[in-house]
Design a protein around this motif. Structure first.
Motif, short mmCIF file in Angstrom:
data_model
loop_
_atom_site.label_atom_id
_atom_site.label_comp_id
_atom_site.label_asym_id
_atom_site.label_seq_id
_atom_site.Cartn_x
_atom_site.Cartn_y
_atom_site.Cartn_z
N LEU A 24 -2.72 18.84 28.44
CA LEU A 24 -3.24 17.51 28.74
C LEU A 24 -4.72 17.44 28.36
O LEU A 24 -5.41 18.46 28.40
CB LEU A 24 -3.08 17.20 30.23
CG LEU A 24 -1.64 17.17 30.78
CD1 LEU A 24 -1.67 17.03 32.29
CD2 LEU A 24 -0.86 16.04 30.13
N PRO A 25 -5.23 16.27 28.00
CA PRO A 25 -6.64 16.16 27.63
C PRO A 25 -7.59 16.70 28.70
O PRO A 25 -8.65 17.24 28.39
CB PRO A 25 -6.82 14.65 27.43
CG PRO A 25 -5.46 14.17 27.02
CD PRO A 25 -4.49 15.01 27.80
N THR A 51 -9.48 20.38 28.83
CA THR A 51 -10.77 20.79 28.28
C THR A 51 -11.84 20.89 29.36
O THR A 51 -12.66 21.81 29.36
CB THR A 51 -11.24 19.81 27.18
OG1 THR A 51 -11.29 18.49 27.71
CG2 THR A 51 -10.28 19.84 25.99
N THR A 83 -14.00 24.23 24.52
CA THR A 83 -13.54 22.84 24.47
C THR A 83 -12.77 22.57 23.18
O THR A 83 -11.69 21.97 23.19
CB THR A 83 -14.73 21.87 24.57
OG1 THR A 83 -15.33 22.03 25.85
CG2 THR A 83 -14.28 20.43 24.40
N ALA A 124 -8.84 21.80 22.96
CA ALA A 124 -8.47 20.50 22.40
C ALA A 124 -7.52 20.66 21.22
O ALA A 124 -6.56 19.90 21.06
CB ALA A 124 -9.73 19.75 21.96
N VAL A 178 -4.09 21.54 22.66
CA VAL A 178 -3.46 20.38 23.29
C VAL A 178 -2.89 19.45 22.24
O VAL A 178 -1.75 18.97 22.34
CB VAL A 178 -4.49 19.63 24.17
CG1 VAL A 178 -3.93 18.27 24.59
CG2 VAL A 178 -4.85 20.46 25.40
N GLU A 179 -3.67 19.20 21.19
CA GLU A 179 -3.25 18.24 20.17
C GLU A 179 -2.11 18.75 19.31
O GLU A 179 -1.16 18.01 19.00
CB GLU A 179 -4.44 17.89 19.28
CG GLU A 179 -4.10 16.88 18.18
CD GLU A 179 -5.30 16.50 17.34
OE1 GLU A 179 -5.11 15.77 16.34
OE2 GLU A 179 -6.42 16.93 17.66
N GLU A 235 -11.30 17.59 18.95
CA GLU A 235 -11.29 16.36 19.74
C GLU A 235 -11.59 15.13 18.89
O GLU A 235 -11.24 14.02 19.23
CB GLU A 235 -12.33 16.48 20.86
CG GLU A 235 -11.87 17.39 22.00
CD GLU A 235 -12.77 17.27 23.20
OE1 GLU A 235 -14.00 17.30 23.01
OE2 GLU A 235 -12.27 17.13 24.32
#
Length: 245
Positions: free
Chosen positions: A132-133, A136, A164, A168, A171-172, A206
């Motif tokens: 999930l965002p 981070t 971070t 990120a 997550v992506e 990000e």
């Protein structure tokens, strides 16, 4: 005896100590088996990897340089690598090639574990996160706390920015549960983000601009890279604890 059976490598995975038993003849033909066994053991990111060489015969001296290579890979995953139990002939070979100056050598497993236990701590913190965002922010908090505890405030901002971007990216592109590890080593602060995706590393972060996230990591870290595992991959980065002189 066929070439593939001249060397056997068995892995005892555990945390914080993992053991690889290497037995048989180490030759140019069998050294890839040793390297692969070491690499596989490191993917679990134990605190220390002990390579039991008590039953190992090095037919070709130069093949012993595989051990410093495994130790360098250990730096990438935040794992100490030690050799245990070499016989007199192997000790002489390790010293002659200078391997013993690059990889700690101990008489037995108990001695190696005791030596590892004498190293300063705490040395490692971990955090499991969802894809999930908000992950981070949790990863940055983990890094900030670790840098405060280990008295490395001068690395906190850079380490937080690097973690971070690594989180990120996971997550992506991975979209799986993530495990963030921060480890303190003698000369470096080690950051690692593990995911469960078999897909290759994607160079983005990000921002919408492709590749910018990992370009930031590349520009700010002392070193960084990606290790593929049976269950996904580990993307890691290191920062020197002291400025390079």
């Amino acid at each position: 005896m066929t070439i593939e059976h001249e060397l056997t490598c068995t892995h005892e995975p555990d945390f914080p100590v993992a053991v690889v038993h290497a037995a048989g003849r180490l030759t140019f033909a069998t050294v890839p088996m040793l390297r692969n066994a070491g690499q596989k053991a490191l993917t679990d990111q134990p605190e220390v990897l002990l390579i039991d060489v008590s039953a190992l015969e090095a037919v070709d001296d130069i093949t012993l340089t595989a051990f410093p290579m495994i130790a360098r890979n250990g730096v990438e995953t935040g794992t100490d690598v030690m050799l245990v139990g070499p016989g007199p002939a192997l000790v002489e070979q390790l010293e002659r090639l200078g391997v013993a100056r690059q990889v700690p050598v101990h008489a037995g497993l108990a001695e190696a574990i005791a030596a590892h236990g004498r190293l300063p701590g705490p040395r490692r913190v971990e955090l499991a996160l969802p894809a999930l965002p908000a992950a981070t922010a949790s990863a940055r908090e983990l890094v900030d706390q670790a840098c405060t505890t280990w008295r490395l405030p001068h690395l906190a901002d850079t380490a937080a920015l690097i973690v971070t971007e690594l989180v990120a990216n996971a997550v992506e592109h991975a979209g799986t549960p993530i495990r963030v590890t921060v480890a303190l080593r003698d000369r470096h602060l080690h950051l690692a983000v593990r995911d469960e995706s078999p897909l290759p590393l994607e160079r983005s972060g990000e921002d919408e601009e492709p590749g910018r996230g990992l370009l930031i990591v590349e520009g700010m870290a002392s070193a960084w890279g990606c290790l593929h595992t049976a269950g996904g991959k580990v993307v890691w980065a290191t920062l020197r604890r002291e400025p390079k002189r």
